[in-house]
Design a protein around this motif. Structure first.
Motif, PDB file in Angstrom:
ATOM      1  N   LEU A  37     -51.295  93.853  32.506  1.00  0.00           N
ATOM      2  CA  LEU A  37     -52.350  92.956  32.036  1.00  0.00           C
ATOM      3  C   LEU A  37     -51.785  91.663  31.461  1.00  0.00           C
ATOM      4  CD1 LEU A  37     -54.796  95.486  30.340  1.00  0.00           C
ATOM      5  CD2 LEU A  37     -55.071  94.288  32.510  1.00  0.00           C
ATOM      6  N   ILE A  38     -50.535  91.679  31.060  1.00  0.00           N
ATOM      7  CA  ILE A  38     -49.903  90.477  30.528  1.00  0.00           C
ATOM      8  C   ILE A  38     -49.212  89.687  31.636  1.00  0.00           C
ATOM      9  CG2 ILE A  38     -48.073  89.620  29.013  1.00  0.00           C
ATOM     10  CD1 ILE A  38     -48.703  91.947  27.139  1.00  0.00           C
ATOM     11  N   THR A  39     -48.453  90.375  32.483  1.00  0.00           N
ATOM     12  CA  THR A  39     -47.600  89.662  33.435  1.00  0.00           C
ATOM     13  C   THR A  39     -48.341  89.141  34.665  1.00  0.00           C
ATOM     14  OG1 THR A  39     -46.976  91.785  34.388  1.00  0.00           O
ATOM     15  CG2 THR A  39     -45.500  90.836  32.746  1.00  0.00           C
ATOM     16  N   VAL A  40     -49.323  89.878  35.153  1.00  0.00           N
ATOM     17  CA  VAL A  40     -50.009  89.444  36.381  1.00  0.00           C
ATOM     18  C   VAL A  40     -50.778  88.144  36.182  1.00  0.00           C
ATOM     19  CG1 VAL A  40     -51.802  90.084  38.041  1.00  0.00           C
ATOM     20  CG2 VAL A  40     -50.061  91.739  37.396  1.00  0.00           C
ATOM     21  N   PRO A  41     -51.606  88.000  35.124  1.00  0.00           N
ATOM     22  CA  PRO A  41     -52.271  86.702  34.947  1.00  0.00           C
ATOM     23  C   PRO A  41     -51.289  85.555  34.700  1.00  0.00           C
ATOM     24  CG  PRO A  41     -53.375  88.363  33.636  1.00  0.00           C
ATOM     25  CD  PRO A  41     -52.126  88.986  34.166  1.00  0.00           C
ATOM     26  N   LEU A  42     -50.213  85.829  33.972  1.00  0.00           N
ATOM     27  CA  LEU A  42     -49.220  84.769  33.750  1.00  0.00           C
ATOM     28  C   LEU A  42     -48.529  84.370  35.045  1.00  0.00           C
ATOM     29  CD1 LEU A  42     -47.609  85.767  30.354  1.00  0.00           C
ATOM     30  CD2 LEU A  42     -49.022  83.791  30.850  1.00  0.00           C
ATOM     31  N   ALA A  43     -48.264  85.326  35.915  1.00  0.00           N
ATOM     32  CA  ALA A  43     -47.647  85.004  37.202  1.00  0.00           C
ATOM     33  C   ALA A  43     -48.599  84.188  38.073  1.00  0.00           C
ATOM     34  CB  ALA A  43     -47.241  86.288  37.916  1.00  0.00           C
ATOM     35  N   ILE A  44     -49.881  84.528  38.044  1.00  0.00           N
ATOM     36  CA  ILE A  44     -50.865  83.776  38.832  1.00  0.00           C
ATOM     37  C   ILE A  44     -51.000  82.353  38.312  1.00  0.00           C
ATOM     38  CG2 ILE A  44     -53.331  83.633  39.388  1.00  0.00           C
ATOM     39  CD1 ILE A  44     -53.320  86.703  39.513  1.00  0.00           C
ATOM     40  N   ILE A  45     -51.068  82.201  36.996  1.00  0.00           N
ATOM     41  CA  ILE A  45     -51.179  80.864  36.398  1.00  0.00           C
ATOM     42  C   ILE A  45     -49.939  80.041  36.700  1.00  0.00           C
ATOM     43  CG2 ILE A  45     -51.241  79.637  34.186  1.00  0.00           C
ATOM     44  CD1 ILE A  45     -53.094  81.893  33.185  1.00  0.00           C
ATOM     45  N   THR A  46     -48.766  80.660  36.620  1.00  0.00           N
ATOM     46  CA  THR A  46     -47.525  79.943  36.913  1.00  0.00           C
ATOM     47  C   THR A  46     -47.483  79.505  38.373  1.00  0.00           C
ATOM     48  OG1 THR A  46     -46.409  81.264  35.234  1.00  0.00           O
ATOM     49  CG2 THR A  46     -45.017  80.108  36.811  1.00  0.00           C
ATOM     50  N   GLY A  50     -47.402  75.669  39.645  1.00  0.00           N
ATOM     51  CA  GLY A  50     -46.313  75.247  40.525  1.00  0.00           C
ATOM     52  C   GLY A  50     -46.821  74.579  41.786  1.00  0.00           C
ATOM     53  N   MET A  51     -47.894  75.126  42.367  1.00  0.00           N
ATOM     54  CA  MET A  51     -48.480  74.504  43.556  1.00  0.00           C
ATOM     55  C   MET A  51     -49.084  73.144  43.228  1.00  0.00           C
ATOM     56  SD  MET A  51     -50.054  77.687  45.787  1.00  0.00           S
ATOM     57  CE  MET A  51     -51.592  77.640  44.963  1.00  0.00           C
ATOM     58  N   LEU A  52     -49.670  73.002  42.029  1.00  0.00           N
ATOM     59  CA  LEU A  52     -50.230  71.709  41.631  1.00  0.00           C
ATOM     60  C   LEU A  52     -49.129  70.673  41.444  1.00  0.00           C
ATOM     61  CD1 LEU A  52     -52.922  70.322  40.892  1.00  0.00           C
ATOM     62  CD2 LEU A  52     -52.420  70.880  38.504  1.00  0.00           C
ATOM     63  N   VAL A  53     -48.016  71.069  40.864  1.00  0.00           N
ATOM     64  CA  VAL A  53     -46.889  70.142  40.703  1.00  0.00           C
ATOM     65  C   VAL A  53     -46.336  69.738  42.068  1.00  0.00           C
ATOM     66  CG1 VAL A  53     -44.497  70.002  39.885  1.00  0.00           C
ATOM     67  CG2 VAL A  53     -46.272  70.870  38.376  1.00  0.00           C
ATOM     68  N   LEU A  54     -46.219  70.698  42.978  1.00  0.00           N
ATOM     69  CA  LEU A  54     -45.735  70.389  44.322  1.00  0.00           C
ATOM     70  C   LEU A  54     -46.688  69.436  45.050  1.00  0.00           C
ATOM     71  CD1 LEU A  54     -43.386  71.195  46.186  1.00  0.00           C
ATOM     72  CD2 LEU A  54     -44.885  72.945  47.117  1.00  0.00           C
ATOM     73  N   TYR A  55     -47.988  69.643  44.866  1.00  0.00           N
ATOM     74  CA  TYR A  55     -48.995  68.746  45.442  1.00  0.00           C
ATOM     75  C   TYR A  55     -48.808  67.329  44.923  1.00  0.00           C
ATOM     76  CZ  TYR A  55     -53.569  66.448  45.606  1.00  0.00           C
ATOM     77  OH  TYR A  55     -54.571  65.546  45.762  1.00  0.00           O
ATOM     78  N   TYR A  56     -48.613  67.182  43.599  1.00  0.00           N
ATOM     79  CA  TYR A  56     -48.431  65.856  43.019  1.00  0.00           C
ATOM     80  C   TYR A  56     -47.146  65.192  43.516  1.00  0.00           C
ATOM     81  CZ  TYR A  56     -52.341  65.904  39.806  1.00  0.00           C
ATOM     82  OH  TYR A  56     -53.594  65.905  39.280  1.00  0.00           O
ATOM     83  N   ILE A  84     -56.652  62.789  40.790  1.00  0.00           N
ATOM     84  CA  ILE A  84     -57.492  63.490  39.808  1.00  0.00           C
ATOM     85  C   ILE A  84     -57.431  64.984  40.134  1.00  0.00           C
ATOM     86  CG2 ILE A  84     -59.832  63.769  38.925  1.00  0.00           C
ATOM     87  CD1 ILE A  84     -60.335  60.850  39.787  1.00  0.00           C
ATOM     88  N   PRO A  85     -57.090  65.829  39.152  1.00  0.00           N
ATOM     89  CA  PRO A  85     -56.899  67.265  39.456  1.00  0.00           C
ATOM     90  C   PRO A  85     -58.200  68.059  39.520  1.00  0.00           C
ATOM     91  CG  PRO A  85     -56.376  66.853  37.183  1.00  0.00           C
ATOM     92  CD  PRO A  85     -56.703  65.509  37.785  1.00  0.00           C
ATOM     93  N   ALA A  86     -59.067  67.724  40.442  1.00  0.00           N
ATOM     94  CA  ALA A  86     -60.299  68.474  40.674  1.00  0.00           C
ATOM     95  C   ALA A  86     -60.230  69.025  42.106  1.00  0.00           C
ATOM     96  CB  ALA A  86     -61.511  67.583  40.494  1.00  0.00           C
ATOM     97  N   PRO A  87     -60.774  70.206  42.358  1.00  0.00           N
ATOM     98  CA  PRO A  87     -60.638  70.819  43.687  1.00  0.00           C
ATOM     99  C   PRO A  87     -61.081  69.951  44.866  1.00  0.00           C
ATOM    100  CG  PRO A  87     -61.422  72.431  42.137  1.00  0.00           C
ATOM    101  CD  PRO A  87     -61.395  71.113  41.406  1.00  0.00           C
ATOM    102  N   PRO A  88     -62.213  69.212  44.789  1.00  0.00           N
ATOM    103  CA  PRO A  88     -62.553  68.378  45.960  1.00  0.00           C
ATOM    104  C   PRO A  88     -61.545  67.253  46.183  1.00  0.00           C
ATOM    105  CG  PRO A  88     -64.462  68.622  44.522  1.00  0.00           C
ATOM    106  CD  PRO A  88     -63.297  69.205  43.812  1.00  0.00           C
ATOM    107  N   PHE A  89     -61.037  66.691  45.111  1.00  0.00           N
ATOM    108  CA  PHE A  89     -60.061  65.615  45.253  1.00  0.00           C
ATOM    109  C   PHE A  89     -58.717  66.139  45.743  1.00  0.00           C
ATOM    110  CE2 PHE A  89     -62.764  63.586  41.843  1.00  0.00           C
ATOM    111  CZ  PHE A  89     -63.414  62.750  42.733  1.00  0.00           C
ATOM    112  N   ILE A  90     -58.366  67.356  45.360  1.00  0.00           N
ATOM    113  CA  ILE A  90     -57.115  67.954  45.848  1.00  0.00           C
ATOM    114  C   ILE A  90     -57.220  68.201  47.351  1.00  0.00           C
ATOM    115  CG2 ILE A  90     -55.683  70.035  45.741  1.00  0.00           C
ATOM    116  CD1 ILE A  90     -56.176  70.074  42.731  1.00  0.00           C
ATOM    117  N   LEU A  91     -58.367  68.679  47.813  1.00  0.00           N
ATOM    118  CA  LEU A  91     -58.573  68.866  49.241  1.00  0.00           C
ATOM    119  C   LEU A  91     -58.491  67.522  49.975  1.00  0.00           C
ATOM    120  CD1 LEU A  91     -59.489  71.874  49.895  1.00  0.00           C
ATOM    121  CD2 LEU A  91     -61.351  70.745  51.064  1.00  0.00           C
TER     122      LEU A  91
END
Length: 115
Positions: A37-46, A50-56, A84-91
């Motif tokens: 319950l601790i590690t799985v959400p943290l891994a998903i958030i990380t 990471g994908m957002l940083v790679l996108y930028y 702008i970090p919003a889902p439509p703008f990322i697409l």
């Protein structure tokens, strides 16, 4: 900061699993799920961050190439809006990076790849 957080999470993981193995009669079986319950959400958030940083990184690199090659101002404007970090703008930003990579190759290369 990341290494301290990782060390704390690893310590908590070891502490909870060791306590459950050494004295299983004292602890409820529900505590066995605590490390997950601790590690799985943290891994998903990380992974998402990471994908957002790679996108930028890729989007800023495309914007710098556009500025260097004096690209169309409309395309450059839409790429700046895609920061702008919003889902439509990322697409939109992903599509603009694809358009830019095709536009950068030129019409001769694009026609040659279609044949």
């Amino acid at each position: 900061m990341r290494s301290k957080l990782g060390a704390i999470l690893l310590g908590l993981l070891l502490l909870t699993t060791t306590a459950c193995v050494v004295q299983p009669e004292v602890h409820n079986p529900e505590w066995l799920w605590l490390p997950l319950l601790i590690t799985v959400p943290l891994a998903i958030i990380t992974a998402l961050l990471g994908m957002l940083v790679l996108y930028y990184v890729f989007l800023v690199r495309a914007i710098l190439e556009m500025l260097d090659l004096d690209a169309n101002k409309v395309l450059l404007g839409f790429c700046c809006v895609a920061l702008i970090p919003a889902p439509p703008f990322i697409l939109m930003g992903v599509m603009l990076m694809v358009i830019w990579s095709l536009h950068k190759r030129g019409p001769e290369t694009a026609q040659a790849s279609e044949e």
